[in-house]
Design a protein around this motif. Structure first.
Motif, PDB file in Angstrom:
ATOM      1  N   SER A   1       0.824  -1.206   0.000  1.00 22.07           N
ATOM      2  CA  SER A   1       0.000   0.000   0.000  1.00 22.07           C
ATOM      3  C   SER A   1       0.860   1.259   0.000  1.00 22.07           C
ATOM      4  CB  SER A   1      -0.929   0.009   1.213  1.00 22.07           C
ATOM      5  OG  SER A   1      -0.176  -0.089   2.412  1.00 22.07           O
ATOM      6  N   GLU A   2       2.112   1.148   0.465  1.00 20.13           N
ATOM      7  CA  GLU A   2       2.990   2.313   0.428  1.00 20.13           C
ATOM      8  C   GLU A   2       3.643   2.421  -0.942  1.00 20.13           C
ATOM      9  OE1 GLU A   2       5.439  -1.057   2.281  1.00 20.13           O
ATOM     10  OE2 GLU A   2       3.406  -0.233   2.464  1.00 20.13           O
ATOM     11  N   ASP A   3       4.072   3.613  -1.305  1.00 16.34           N
ATOM     12  CA  ASP A   3       4.544   3.870  -2.659  1.00 16.34           C
ATOM     13  C   ASP A   3       6.045   3.721  -2.841  1.00 16.34           C
ATOM     14  OD1 ASP A   3       1.989   4.349  -3.564  1.00 16.34           O
ATOM     15  OD2 ASP A   3       2.101   6.527  -3.243  1.00 16.34           O
ATOM     16  N   ALA A   4       6.800   3.553  -1.773  1.00 19.34           N
ATOM     17  CA  ALA A   4       8.263   3.496  -1.913  1.00 19.34           C
ATOM     18  C   ALA A   4       8.719   2.392  -2.873  1.00 19.34           C
ATOM     19  CB  ALA A   4       8.915   3.337  -0.538  1.00 19.34           C
ATOM     20  N   PRO A   5       8.199   1.149  -2.788  1.00 20.51           N
ATOM     21  CA  PRO A   5       8.627   0.122  -3.748  1.00 20.51           C
ATOM     22  C   PRO A   5       8.250   0.478  -5.191  1.00 20.51           C
ATOM     23  CG  PRO A   5       7.548  -0.881  -1.849  1.00 20.51           C
ATOM     24  CD  PRO A   5       7.290   0.591  -1.766  1.00 20.51           C
ATOM     25  N   LEU A   6       7.133   1.157  -5.345  1.00 22.79           N
ATOM     26  CA  LEU A   6       6.682   1.570  -6.675  1.00 22.79           C
ATOM     27  C   LEU A   6       7.633   2.629  -7.247  1.00 22.79           C
ATOM     28  CD1 LEU A   6       4.442   1.049  -8.700  1.00 22.79           C
ATOM     29  CD2 LEU A   6       3.028   2.728  -7.489  1.00 22.79           C
ATOM     30  N   GLU A   7       8.009   3.588  -6.423  1.00 25.82           N
ATOM     31  CA  GLU A   7       8.951   4.611  -6.862  1.00 25.82           C
ATOM     32  C   GLU A   7      10.292   3.981  -7.240  1.00 25.82           C
ATOM     33  OE1 GLU A   7       9.216   7.554  -3.826  1.00 25.82           O
ATOM     34  OE2 GLU A   7       7.093   8.119  -3.972  1.00 25.82           O
ATOM     35  N   GLU A   8      10.725   3.014  -6.463  1.00 21.18           N
ATOM     36  CA  GLU A   8      11.986   2.328  -6.766  1.00 21.18           C
ATOM     37  C   GLU A   8      11.903   1.599  -8.104  1.00 21.18           C
ATOM     38  OE1 GLU A   8      14.865  -1.162  -4.842  1.00 21.18           O
ATOM     39  OE2 GLU A   8      13.303  -0.234  -3.620  1.00 21.18           O
ATOM     40  N   ALA A   9      10.740   0.965  -8.377  1.00 21.95           N
ATOM     41  CA  ALA A   9      10.554   0.265  -9.647  1.00 21.95           C
ATOM     42  C   ALA A   9      10.562   1.248 -10.814  1.00 21.95           C
ATOM     43  CB  ALA A   9       9.238  -0.519  -9.618  1.00 21.95           C
ATOM     44  N   VAL A  10       9.983   2.415 -10.613  1.00 21.68           N
ATOM     45  CA  VAL A  10       9.985   3.439 -11.658  1.00 21.68           C
ATOM     46  C   VAL A  10      11.415   3.896 -11.949  1.00 21.68           C
ATOM     47  CG1 VAL A  10       9.305   5.806 -12.224  1.00 21.68           C
ATOM     48  CG2 VAL A  10       7.627   4.233 -11.210  1.00 21.68           C
ATOM     49  N   ARG A  11      12.173   4.147 -10.902  1.00 21.37           N
ATOM     50  CA  ARG A  11      13.552   4.611 -11.092  1.00 21.37           C
ATOM     51  C   ARG A  11      14.396   3.550 -11.804  1.00 21.37           C
ATOM     52  NH1 ARG A  11      14.131   9.293  -8.838  1.00 21.37           N
ATOM     53  NH2 ARG A  11      12.808   9.834  -7.052  1.00 21.37           N
ATOM     54  N   GLU A  12      14.200   2.297 -11.425  1.00 22.54           N
ATOM     55  CA  GLU A  12      14.960   1.221 -12.064  1.00 22.54           C
ATOM     56  C   GLU A  12      14.624   1.146 -13.552  1.00 22.54           C
ATOM     57  OE1 GLU A  12      16.297  -2.283 -13.773  1.00 22.54           O
ATOM     58  OE2 GLU A  12      14.132  -1.916 -13.494  1.00 22.54           O
ATOM     59  N   ALA A  13      13.338   1.313 -13.864  1.00 22.50           N
ATOM     60  CA  ALA A  13      12.915   1.271 -15.262  1.00 22.50           C
ATOM     61  C   ALA A  13      13.528   2.421 -16.058  1.00 22.50           C
ATOM     62  CB  ALA A  13      11.389   1.316 -15.345  1.00 22.50           C
ATOM     63  N   ILE A  14      13.481   3.629 -15.511  1.00 20.15           N
ATOM     64  CA  ILE A  14      14.000   4.795 -16.216  1.00 20.15           C
ATOM     65  C   ILE A  14      15.513   4.687 -16.406  1.00 20.15           C
ATOM     66  CG2 ILE A  14      14.223   7.315 -16.197  1.00 20.15           C
ATOM     67  CD1 ILE A  14      11.359   6.166 -16.647  1.00 20.15           C
ATOM     68  N   SER A  15      16.164   3.959 -15.520  1.00 18.26           N
ATOM     69  CA  SER A  15      17.616   3.771 -15.667  1.00 18.26           C
ATOM     70  C   SER A  15      17.947   2.959 -16.915  1.00 18.26           C
ATOM     71  CB  SER A  15      18.194   3.081 -14.430  1.00 18.26           C
ATOM     72  OG  SER A  15      17.857   1.691 -14.406  1.00 18.26           O
ATOM     73  N   ARG A  16      16.940   2.326 -17.529  1.00 20.06           N
ATOM     74  CA  ARG A  16      17.146   1.538 -18.744  1.00 20.06           C
ATOM     75  C   ARG A  16      16.609   2.240 -19.992  1.00 20.06           C
ATOM     76  NH1 ARG A  16      14.248  -2.577 -15.922  1.00 20.06           N
ATOM     77  NH2 ARG A  16      12.910  -2.854 -17.750  1.00 20.06           N
ATOM     78  N   LYS A  17      16.164   3.486 -19.848  1.00 25.64           N
ATOM     79  CA  LYS A  17      15.614   4.193 -21.008  1.00 25.64           C
ATOM     80  C   LYS A  17      16.701   4.345 -22.063  1.00 25.64           C
ATOM     81  CE  LYS A  17      13.248   8.479 -22.384  1.00 25.64           C
ATOM     82  NZ  LYS A  17      12.235   7.844 -23.237  1.00 25.64           N
ATOM     83  N   PRO A  18      16.436   3.914 -23.307  1.00 27.10           N
ATOM     84  CA  PRO A  18      17.464   3.981 -24.353  1.00 27.10           C
ATOM     85  C   PRO A  18      17.615   5.390 -24.900  1.00 27.10           C
ATOM     86  CG  PRO A  18      15.439   3.132 -25.275  1.00 27.10           C
ATOM     87  CD  PRO A  18      15.185   3.308 -23.799  1.00 27.10           C
ATOM     88  N   LYS A  19      18.671   5.589 -25.636  1.00 17.84           N
ATOM     89  CA  LYS A  19      18.905   6.904 -26.234  1.00 17.84           C
ATOM     90  C   LYS A  19      17.896   7.195 -27.330  1.00 17.84           C
ATOM     91  CE  LYS A  19      22.621   9.884 -27.889  1.00 17.84           C
ATOM     92  NZ  LYS A  19      24.074   9.967 -28.191  1.00 17.84           N
ATOM     93  N   GLY A  20      17.472   6.154 -28.053  1.00 18.27           N
ATOM     94  CA  GLY A  20      16.527   6.377 -29.142  1.00 18.27           C
ATOM     95  C   GLY A  20      15.891   5.090 -29.613  1.00 18.27           C
TER      96      GLY A  20
END
Length: 340
Positions: free
Chosen positions: A298-317
């Motif tokens: 119910s808390e958002d901390a794990p969700l925020e962590e998952a978002v950050r991990e995903a964005i760390s894989r965003k490609p250049k293009g």
């Protein structure tokens, strides 16, 4: 965690130093049209049980807003076909007016604007994007397969009456609507609409050959400039379009060119599907499951962590290409799954 001007979690920065400030959310994969460049005529849609609830979509979007997203666009399929979608839109509107969100908007085919335009304005929306590829009713029927031209026209009237600014999205289709650019520019000028012209994107098996559809926008612009004066502008909406002003009408015209000149270097966008899958790039298959952490606690901390991990894989293009050897499909999922 102090996010400074964001007032919540620290902003999300991808590996290339780009701040992620724009979230596009597909609230449904279903649509009442079957546009020839977007869907096959006989689509298999997701079971309703696989979709996030409206409350879950609200929670996920709110996490992104707290992490620095300034612009939120609802897409589909056709987003206004989602049952009780106004409940979600009204709830997300609370993030406007000092709540961190600068703009809440929607991309629609226009079929439901007659019903919902007033409610959209009351919820805080100030502009809508409407997909419209032709002004010829017979051609409209061919392109959308199931669409009703008169219903969309009435929807545009309702949107303007409600106070919503309208931008028309027109996909350039060779041999289909490539004789209508002048008429569309003139009509948008008369109505006070901005216009964005988009190259067809190689996503999903649609039962058509995209090589037959594809028309580079360099060619489109050359055709337009035979009859219209385009003056470059630095106007931006946060999306990938590059804009000019049509001097004869005073309205803006934008060009989205994922194939002839990709728009990746300044990409600030990620896309969330109605099942909770986050795509960091429209033209790549890498994705992150946010539904599991969303439902695990119910808390958002794990969700925020998952978002950050995903964005760390965003490609250049992206890797969009239209190539006969590859069957003109760079990405197997349909546009309606990711939400454009």
């Amino acid at each position: 965690m102090d996010g400074g001007p964001w007032g919540g979690a620290a902003p999300i920065i991808d590996p290339f130093g780009r701040a992620i400030t724009y979230l596009r959310v597909s609230v449904t994969d279903r649509c009442d049209f079957r546009c020839v460049y977007c869907m096959s005529e006989h689509m298999t849609f997701l079971p309703k049980r696989d979709l996030l609830t409206l409350e879950e979509l609200d929670r996920l979007c709110s996490v992104f807003v707290r992490m620095g997203v300034r612009k939120l666009r609802l897409t589909g399929g056709e987003p206004l076909m989602r049952r009780n979608v106004m409940q979600l839109i009204r709830s997300l509107g609370r993030h406007l007016d000092g709540g961190g969100l600068e703009e809440l908007t929607i991309t629609t085919n226009g079929s439901q604007l007659g019903r919902f335009s007033e409610g959209l304005f009351e919820a805080g929306m100030r502009r809508v994007n409407v997909s419209l590829d032709t002004l010829d009713p017979a051609k409209f029927k061919d392109i959308t397969r199931w669409g009703r031209f008169e219903q969309v026209m009435a929807g545009l009237d309702a949107a303007q009456a409600a106070g919503l600014a309208v931008k028309i999205n027109m996909v350039a289709l060779r041999g289909v609507n490539d004789d209508e650019f002048d008429a569309m520019i003139a009509w948008c000028g008369e109505r006070g609409f901005d216009l964005v012209i988009i190259e067809v994107m190689p996503m999903g098996d649609i039962g058509e050959d995209r090589l037959d559809q594809y028309m580079p926008l360099s060619m489109v612009r050359a055709k337009i400039e035979r009859n219209w004066t385009l003056t470059e502008t630095d106007y931006m909406t946060g999306g990938p379009a590059r804009y000019a002003v049509v001097e004869e009408t005073g309205q803006r015209i934008g060009f989205i060119t994922p194939l002839t000149h990709n728009f990746c270097e300044s990409c600030n966008r990620v896309r969330l599907t109605c099942t909770g899958t986050l795509y960091m790039c429209l033209g790549q298959e890498d994705a992150a499951d946010l539904r599991a952490p969303l439902r695990a606690a119910s808390e958002d901390a794990p969700l925020e962590e998952a978002v950050r991990e995903a964005i760390s894989r965003k490609p250049k293009g992206h890797d969009f290409v239209i190539d006969r050897r590859r069957g003109a499909v760079s990405v197997p999922r349909h546009m309606s799954v990711t939400g454009g």
